[in-house]
Write a protein that holds these residues in place. Structure first.
Motif, PDB file in Angstrom:
ATOM      1  N   MET A  66      48.811  -2.351  17.430  1.00  0.00           N
ATOM      2  CA  MET A  66      49.550  -1.149  17.807  1.00  0.00           C
ATOM      3  C   MET A  66      48.581  -0.116  18.363  1.00  0.00           C
ATOM      4  O   MET A  66      47.486   0.057  17.853  1.00  0.00           O
ATOM      5  N   SER A  67      49.006   0.571  19.420  1.00  0.00           N
ATOM      6  CA  SER A  67      48.153   1.603  20.004  1.00  0.00           C
ATOM      7  C   SER A  67      48.203   2.857  19.132  1.00  0.00           C
ATOM      8  O   SER A  67      48.914   2.912  18.140  1.00  0.00           O
ATOM      9  N   LYS A  68      47.471   3.832  19.538  1.00  0.00           N
ATOM     10  CA  LYS A  68      47.449   5.101  18.803  1.00  0.00           C
ATOM     11  C   LYS A  68      48.305   6.141  19.517  1.00  0.00           C
ATOM     12  O   LYS A  68      48.024   7.322  19.501  1.00  0.00           O
ATOM     13  N   ARG A  69      49.375   5.659  20.177  1.00  0.00           N
ATOM     14  CA  ARG A  69      50.277   6.509  20.959  1.00  0.00           C
ATOM     15  C   ARG A  69      51.678   6.441  20.367  1.00  0.00           C
ATOM     16  O   ARG A  69      52.126   5.391  19.918  1.00  0.00           O
ATOM     17  N   ALA A  70      52.368   7.583  20.394  1.00  0.00           N
ATOM     18  CA  ALA A  70      53.765   7.642  19.971  1.00  0.00           C
ATOM     19  C   ALA A  70      54.536   8.486  20.970  1.00  0.00           C
ATOM     20  O   ALA A  70      53.979   9.394  21.596  1.00  0.00           O
ATOM     21  N   THR A  71      55.811   8.186  21.102  1.00  0.00           N
ATOM     22  CA  THR A  71      56.702   9.027  21.903  1.00  0.00           C
ATOM     23  C   THR A  71      57.472   9.930  20.964  1.00  0.00           C
ATOM     24  O   THR A  71      58.048   9.469  19.975  1.00  0.00           O
ATOM     25  N   VAL A  72      57.454  11.214  21.278  1.00  0.00           N
ATOM     26  CA  VAL A  72      58.183  12.210  20.503  1.00  0.00           C
ATOM     27  C   VAL A  72      59.355  12.683  21.355  1.00  0.00           C
ATOM     28  O   VAL A  72      59.161  13.222  22.450  1.00  0.00           O
ATOM     29  N   VAL A  73      60.548  12.461  20.852  1.00  0.00           N
ATOM     30  CA  VAL A  73      61.783  12.799  21.551  1.00  0.00           C
ATOM     31  C   VAL A  73      62.312  14.086  20.928  1.00  0.00           C
ATOM     32  O   VAL A  73      62.812  14.090  19.805  1.00  0.00           O
ATOM     33  N   VAL A  74      62.190  15.181  21.664  1.00  0.00           N
ATOM     34  CA  VAL A  74      62.480  16.508  21.117  1.00  0.00           C
ATOM     35  C   VAL A  74      63.891  16.967  21.494  1.00  0.00           C
ATOM     36  O   VAL A  74      64.196  17.171  22.684  1.00  0.00           O
ATOM     37  N   ASP A  75      64.743  17.079  20.511  1.00  0.00           N
ATOM     38  CA  ASP A  75      66.030  17.781  20.630  1.00  0.00           C
ATOM     39  C   ASP A  75      66.957  17.292  21.730  1.00  0.00           C
ATOM     40  O   ASP A  75      67.660  18.098  22.343  1.00  0.00           O
ATOM     41  N   LEU A  76      67.014  16.015  21.984  1.00  0.00           N
ATOM     42  CA  LEU A  76      67.987  15.534  22.973  1.00  0.00           C
ATOM     43  C   LEU A  76      69.325  15.344  22.261  1.00  0.00           C
ATOM     44  O   LEU A  76      69.741  14.243  21.931  1.00  0.00           O
ATOM     45  N   GLN A  77      69.972  16.477  22.050  1.00  0.00           N
ATOM     46  CA  GLN A  77      71.163  16.571  21.222  1.00  0.00           C
ATOM     47  C   GLN A  77      72.394  16.928  22.052  1.00  0.00           C
ATOM     48  O   GLN A  77      72.289  17.467  23.154  1.00  0.00           O
ATOM     49  N   ASN A 127      66.099   9.326  32.046  1.00  0.00           N
ATOM     50  CA  ASN A 127      64.648   9.134  32.106  1.00  0.00           C
ATOM     51  C   ASN A 127      64.052   8.986  30.709  1.00  0.00           C
ATOM     52  O   ASN A 127      63.170   8.154  30.487  1.00  0.00           O
ATOM     53  N   ALA A 128      64.520   9.797  29.774  1.00  0.00           N
ATOM     54  CA  ALA A 128      64.025   9.693  28.399  1.00  0.00           C
ATOM     55  C   ALA A 128      64.344   8.312  27.826  1.00  0.00           C
ATOM     56  O   ALA A 128      63.509   7.708  27.139  1.00  0.00           O
ATOM     57  N   ALA A 129      65.523   7.785  28.123  1.00  0.00           N
ATOM     58  CA  ALA A 129      65.896   6.453  27.632  1.00  0.00           C
ATOM     59  C   ALA A 129      64.954   5.390  28.190  1.00  0.00           C
ATOM     60  O   ALA A 129      64.584   4.449  27.473  1.00  0.00           O
ATOM     61  N   ARG A 130      64.528   5.537  29.434  1.00  0.00           N
ATOM     62  CA  ARG A 130      63.573   4.590  30.024  1.00  0.00           C
ATOM     63  C   ARG A 130      62.220   4.670  29.308  1.00  0.00           C
ATOM     64  O   ARG A 130      61.590   3.650  29.036  1.00  0.00           O
ATOM     65  N   ILE A 131      61.775   5.881  29.010  1.00  0.00           N
ATOM     66  CA  ILE A 131      60.495   6.064  28.306  1.00  0.00           C
ATOM     67  C   ILE A 131      60.586   5.477  26.899  1.00  0.00           C
ATOM     68  O   ILE A 131      59.673   4.782  26.436  1.00  0.00           O
ATOM     69  N   ILE A 132      61.688   5.731  26.220  1.00  0.00           N
ATOM     70  CA  ILE A 132      61.879   5.209  24.866  1.00  0.00           C
ATOM     71  C   ILE A 132      61.886   3.680  24.880  1.00  0.00           C
ATOM     72  O   ILE A 132      61.248   3.040  24.038  1.00  0.00           O
ATOM     73  N   GLU A 139      47.621  10.083  20.605  1.00  0.00           N
ATOM     74  CA  GLU A 139      48.235  10.474  21.872  1.00  0.00           C
ATOM     75  C   GLU A 139      49.740  10.609  21.697  1.00  0.00           C
ATOM     76  O   GLU A 139      50.370   9.760  21.060  1.00  0.00           O
ATOM     77  N   LEU A 140      50.306  11.670  22.290  1.00  0.00           N
ATOM     78  CA  LEU A 140      51.750  11.879  22.224  1.00  0.00           C
ATOM     79  C   LEU A 140      52.333  11.865  23.620  1.00  0.00           C
ATOM     80  O   LEU A 140      51.807  12.508  24.531  1.00  0.00           O
ATOM     81  N   VAL A 141      53.437  11.152  23.783  1.00  0.00           N
ATOM     82  CA  VAL A 141      54.248  11.201  24.988  1.00  0.00           C
ATOM     83  C   VAL A 141      55.467  12.031  24.597  1.00  0.00           C
ATOM     84  O   VAL A 141      56.171  11.682  23.644  1.00  0.00           O
ATOM     85  N   ILE A 142      55.684  13.130  25.310  1.00  0.00           N
ATOM     86  CA  ILE A 142      56.711  14.091  24.907  1.00  0.00           C
ATOM     87  C   ILE A 142      57.819  14.144  25.951  1.00  0.00           C
ATOM     88  O   ILE A 142      57.556  14.319  27.144  1.00  0.00           O
ATOM     89  N   VAL A 143      59.063  13.999  25.480  1.00  0.00           N
ATOM     90  CA  VAL A 143      60.257  14.138  26.306  1.00  0.00           C
ATOM     91  C   VAL A 143      61.247  15.007  25.546  1.00  0.00           C
ATOM     92  O   VAL A 143      61.169  15.103  24.325  1.00  0.00           O
ATOM     93  N   GLY A 144      62.183  15.638  26.266  1.00  0.00           N
ATOM     94  CA  GLY A 144      63.224  16.360  25.564  1.00  0.00           C
ATOM     95  C   GLY A 144      63.595  17.703  26.134  1.00  0.00           C
ATOM     96  O   GLY A 144      63.490  17.940  27.325  1.00  0.00           O
ATOM     97  N   ALA A 145      64.004  18.586  25.239  1.00  0.00           N
ATOM     98  CA  ALA A 145      64.560  19.870  25.651  1.00  0.00           C
ATOM     99  C   ALA A 145      64.195  20.946  24.621  1.00  0.00           C
ATOM    100  O   ALA A 145      63.874  20.627  23.488  1.00  0.00           O
TER     101      ALA A 145
END
Length: 182
Positions: A1-12, A32-37, A108-114
């Protein structure tokens, strides 16, 4: 596993046209967020979901127990993916986000959201301040028109201003296609 995570912020749901705080271009942001996830999951990296909820039942939006606080179905968590409830724009403030990231050895963080001008901005700056390396997928983030002293600032201008400020000193800013091409 890499040391990267995706953080999905408030896609509500609150940010949809049917919600109390509709955002410009939210449908494309969700796509686009769904593609990243999906890419994150296929790489075996963690996806961490953030859900904003106010503690006051009389809040104007993100009211506990309403449909508006639910994460949109197109980016819904899968079994085992953490969902962190926050009460502030900064996803780290008084939440267990940092603890979850550190327990997983994330660097590392990959950040998507609102919204770009609030929670994405605050979370990205905090992530950088904590020593994480953030990448914001700017077309997987959304905002809305704002008003300042009687002047309307378009969502596109708000988004561009925030992304340029984050790119100046806090994060790498890329599109969904640029990120997925790496």
């Amino acid at each position: 596993m890499s040391k990267r995570a995706t953080v999905v912020v408030d896609l509500q749901n609150e940010y949809l046209p049917t919600g109390k705080l509709a955002l410009s271009g939210i449908e494309q942001t969700l796509a686009n967020a769904a593609r990243i996830i999906a890419d994150t999951r296929s790489n075996g990296d963690p996806v961490i979901h953030i859900r904003h909820e106010f503690t006051d039942p009389d809040a104007p939006f993100f009211v506990p127990g309403t449909d508006g606080v639910r994460i949109h179905s197109s980016v819904a968590p899968q079994e085992g993916e953490p969902v962190i409830v926050k009460n502030y724009p900064n996803s780290f403030l008084k939440s267990e986000l940092k603890q979850v990231l550190d327990e997983k050895g994330i660097e590392e963080l990959v950040i998507v959201g609102a919204m770009s001008h609030m929670c994405i901005d605050a979370t990205t700056r905090a992530a950088s301040d904590f020593g994480y390396k953030p990448t914001v997928i700017h077309d997987a983030c959304a905002t809305r028109d704002l008003e300042f002293r009687g002047q309307t600032v378009s969502a596109a201008q708000v988004h561009a201003a925030l992304m340029s400020a984050l790119e100046f000193a806090y994060a790498t800013i890329v599109t969904t296609d640029e990120y997925l091409a790496k």
